[in-house]
Scaffold this active site. Structure first.
Site, PDB file in Angstrom:
ATOM      1  N   ASP A  48      76.208  63.450  67.713  1.00 55.15           N
ATOM      2  CA  ASP A  48      77.555  63.967  67.489  1.00 55.15           C
ATOM      3  C   ASP A  48      77.840  65.018  68.559  1.00 55.15           C
ATOM      4  OD1 ASP A  48      79.628  63.422  65.724  1.00 55.15           O
ATOM      5  OD2 ASP A  48      79.270  65.212  64.543  1.00 55.15           O
ATOM      6  N   HIS A  62      84.265  57.968  82.030  1.00 56.05           N
ATOM      7  CA  HIS A  62      82.804  57.918  82.015  1.00 56.05           C
ATOM      8  C   HIS A  62      82.261  56.787  81.159  1.00 56.05           C
ATOM      9  CE1 HIS A  62      83.437  62.544  82.200  1.00 56.05           C
ATOM     10  NE2 HIS A  62      83.399  62.060  83.418  1.00 56.05           N
ATOM     11  N   LYS A  72      81.224  54.674  70.998  1.00 58.09           N
ATOM     12  CA  LYS A  72      81.663  55.984  70.528  1.00 58.09           C
ATOM     13  C   LYS A  72      82.756  55.838  69.478  1.00 58.09           C
ATOM     14  CE  LYS A  72      80.975  58.106  75.060  1.00 58.09           C
ATOM     15  NZ  LYS A  72      81.655  58.734  76.216  1.00 58.09           N
ATOM     16  N   TYR A 132      83.151  63.442  68.995  1.00 59.59           N
ATOM     17  CA  TYR A 132      82.806  62.023  69.035  1.00 59.59           C
ATOM     18  C   TYR A 132      81.354  61.777  68.658  1.00 59.59           C
ATOM     19  CZ  TYR A 132      81.181  63.104  73.820  1.00 59.59           C
ATOM     20  OH  TYR A 132      80.557  63.654  74.910  1.00 59.59           O
ATOM     21  N   ASP A 170      83.897  64.246  88.693  1.00 57.13           N
ATOM     22  CA  ASP A 170      84.860  63.204  88.327  1.00 57.13           C
ATOM     23  C   ASP A 170      85.774  62.823  89.488  1.00 57.13           C
ATOM     24  OD1 ASP A 170      83.758  63.109  85.821  1.00 57.13           O
ATOM     25  OD2 ASP A 170      85.444  64.043  84.793  1.00 57.13           O
TER      26      ASP A 170
END
Length: 182
Positions: A48, A62, A72, A132, A170
């Site tokens: 979690d 990602h 997820k 998530y 990123d």
């Protein structure tokens, strides 16, 4: 719980049953038996995670590859985000296709992101708490992704480029074409 299919196979919108009164509300964010019964999926969530992001923060796109791939179940605890997935499963009829949804503390919707999908979100509210569950442990060596502004994906992130906060990592992710040819 209500389950809605998206245009991307196996990617599902989960709408929990919310009980409201003058005190506020209550809902069950996850129940293994109900999830299995309503989705037909047997997913064992084992981790979690939670992040806090300011407005304009873009996280993604990602994924974890190979034996460390992750499914997820994502949701917003506070604030609002636009959540985006990209199907990167080899041989999928929706390979390279995207799906986006607004997740916020008012609608309490969740998105089930299958293994093999790149995932990301942008914070639209002043702050968002994003939570998530994952069905596999994170493995740094299995990290992968797609650049957020890939022209072939044509994702509308709802905010101008100059208002985005994006990690250096990123900004260096490959395009979809580079990812496919890697």
């Amino acid at each position: 719980m209500q389950v809605e299919k998206t245009p991307l196979k196996d990617c599902l919108v989960i709408k929990p049953r919310v009980f409201e009164d003058d005190r506020g509300c209550f809902f069950e964010s996850f129940n293994e038996q109900t999830f299995k019964k309503e989705t037909g999926l047997n997913v064992n969530f084992i981790q979690d995670n939670q992040s806090v992001s300011k407005k304009g923060t873009l996280r993604g796109l990602h994924l974890q590859k190979g034996e460390h791939a992750q499914a997820k179940l994502v949701r917003v605890v506070k604030g609002e985000v636009m959540d985006v997935v990209v199907d990167l499963r080899e041989g999928s009829e929706t390979y390279g296709k995207t799906y986006s949804i607004i997740l916020n503390e008012k609608n309490n919707h969740q998105l089930f992101v299958p293994r093999g999908f790149a995932h990301g979100f942008i914070t639209l509210s002043e702050e968002a708490i994003f939570a998530y569950k994952c069905d596999n442990y994170y493995n740094k060596a299995s990290e992968a992704g797609i650049i957020y502004n890939d022209k072939t994906l044509n994702i509308d992130w709802h905010l101008p480029e100059e208002q985005l906060t994006i990690s250096a990592k990123d900004k260096e992710l490959p395009t979809l074409a580079e990812f496919k040819n890697a």
